[in-house]
Every structure is written in structure tokens, then in C-alpha cells.
Enzyme design. Structure first.
Site, PDB file in Angstrom:
ATOM      1  N   HIS A   1       0.762  -1.309  -0.009  1.00  0.00           N
ATOM      2  CA  HIS A   1       0.031  -0.182   0.122  1.00  0.00           C
ATOM      3  C   HIS A   1       0.867   1.180  -0.015  1.00  0.00           C
ATOM      4  O   HIS A   1       2.008   1.309   0.255  1.00  0.00           O
ATOM      5  CB  HIS A   1      -0.876   0.050   1.358  1.00  0.00           C
TER       6      HIS A   1
ATOM      7  N   GLU B   1       1.242   3.828   1.805  1.00  0.00           N
ATOM      8  CA  GLU B   1       1.592   4.099   3.272  1.00  0.00           C
ATOM      9  C   GLU B   1       2.971   3.248   3.482  1.00  0.00           C
ATOM     10  O   GLU B   1       4.004   3.754   3.990  1.00  0.00           O
ATOM     11  CB  GLU B   1       0.464   4.019   4.311  1.00  0.00           C
TER      12      GLU B   1
ATOM     13  N   CYS C   1      -5.762   2.013   6.093  1.00  0.00           N
ATOM     14  CA  CYS C   1      -6.664   0.596   6.578  1.00  0.00           C
ATOM     15  C   CYS C   1      -5.864   0.203   7.736  1.00  0.00           C
ATOM     16  O   CYS C   1      -4.976   0.686   8.282  1.00  0.00           O
ATOM     17  CB  CYS C   1      -6.305  -0.412   5.446  1.00  0.00           C
TER      18      CYS C   1
ATOM     19  N   CYS D   1      -2.064  -0.521   7.391  1.00  0.00           N
ATOM     20  CA  CYS D   1      -1.186   0.557   7.349  1.00  0.00           C
ATOM     21  C   CYS D   1      -1.105   1.298   8.539  1.00  0.00           C
ATOM     22  O   CYS D   1      -0.283   1.567   8.979  1.00  0.00           O
ATOM     23  CB  CYS D   1      -1.894   1.564   6.074  1.00  0.00           C
TER      24      CYS D   1
END
Length: 165
Positions: A59, A61, A89, A92
Site C-alpha cells: 500500500h 503508506e 486501513c 497501514c
């Protein structure tokens, strides 16, 4: 800590948006992130890459955290601010907490998987040992529009059409 003025937040979010657009061009969900050190220098950049990297943890992040850790030669980032175009999420958020990020600034809320207040608020969970300051809604319309446009275009594409990267 990184300045918390609205102008600085918008400036750094625009850089995260540039990265999100790069993700979209590659056929990834367009989410981008930057990490800014207390002195205002960008130390980490990332965009969604789970499809291209065959990695469910890639992701935006996490990619920015990896980049910042390499730049800083440290897995901890005290005093740093993470700017991301979409509310983090749970995965993360956990990585952000372990990195000891001081502040998280996000653009669009995520009513399905967001854990900075949309579904739950992990950053405010008192039983956890690290708490980042959270600010949401920075350039939210632009961030949300990028995501909406991506998914609208994706629904119109023939199945199996490869990304442009």
C-alpha cells in the site's frame, strides 16, 4: 514536528496526489503517500503497488514508510508526518504506529476500510501504546474524485486489459 498549517498540509497532499496519479497510470488503485520530517524535508514517498509487486502489503503508506526508513536509516520516524490521499486501513495504521509517526494527514475518508474514524478509530484506541495526531479531509474532494474517476474508468475497460506501466 512538521508545520500543521493548512497551506503546508495542502502542499504535501498535492505531492501525495501526484504519486496517486502515478499509481492509477499503472493500473493500481490511485493512492499516494509522502512522509515529511520535522524539518519539512520529504523523506519517504510511495504509491499503491500491490498488483505490480504481487504484494498485498504494498500500500502507499507502507511503501512510503519503507522509503523513509531507508532514507533515515531507522525504522522509527518520531516527529514525522505522513500524508496519504486515502484514510489508512488497519494494516497501514499498524505500520504507522510501529514507525512512531507523530501525525497522519489524509484526504478522502474510506467508509469501508478506514480506521482513522470511518469504520473504527485505531489511532484513538487508548489500549495501544502509540497515538498519532490525525487530521482528515485535506483536499478530500480532489482525493476522492481521483478514486471515483479511476473506478468509473475501470468499469468501462474490457476485462484483462493490461495497465499502461
Amino acid at each position: 514536528m512538521t508545520p500543521t498549517c493548512p497551506e503546508a498540509d495542502a502542499q504535501f497532499m498535492r505531492l501525495a496526489l501526484d504519486l496517486a496519479e502515478e499509481a492509477g497510470r499503472c493500473g493500481e488503485v490511485p493512492v499516494g503517500a509522502v512522509i515529511v520530517a520535522p524539518d519539512g524535508q520529504i523523506v519517504g514517498r510511495g504509491f499503491n503497488q500491490p498488483i505490480g509487486r504481487h504484494d498485498p502489503t504494498a500500500h502507499a503508506e507502507v511503501m512510503a514508510l519503507r522509503d523513509a526508513a531507508a532514507t533515515l536509516a531507522n525504522y522509527r520516524m518520531p516527529g514525522c508526518t505522513l500524508y496519504v490521499t486515502l484514510e489508512p486501513c488497519v494494516m497501514c495504521a499498524g505500520a504507522i504506529m510501529h514507525a512512531r509517526i507523530a501525525r497522519v494527514v489524509f484526504g478522502a475518508s474510506d467508509p469501508k476500510t478506514g480506521v482513522a474514524g470511518s469504520v473504527i478509530d485505531l489511532f484513538g484506541e487508548t489500549r495501544l501504546n502509540h497515538h498519532a495526531e490525525v487530521a482528515g479531509g485535506v483536499l478530500a474532494d480532489t482525493c476522492g474524485g481521483l478514486l471515483s474517476g479511476f473506478f468509473a474508468a475501470r468499469r468501462k475497460k474490457p476485462a484483462g486489459e493490461p495497465p499502461s506501466c
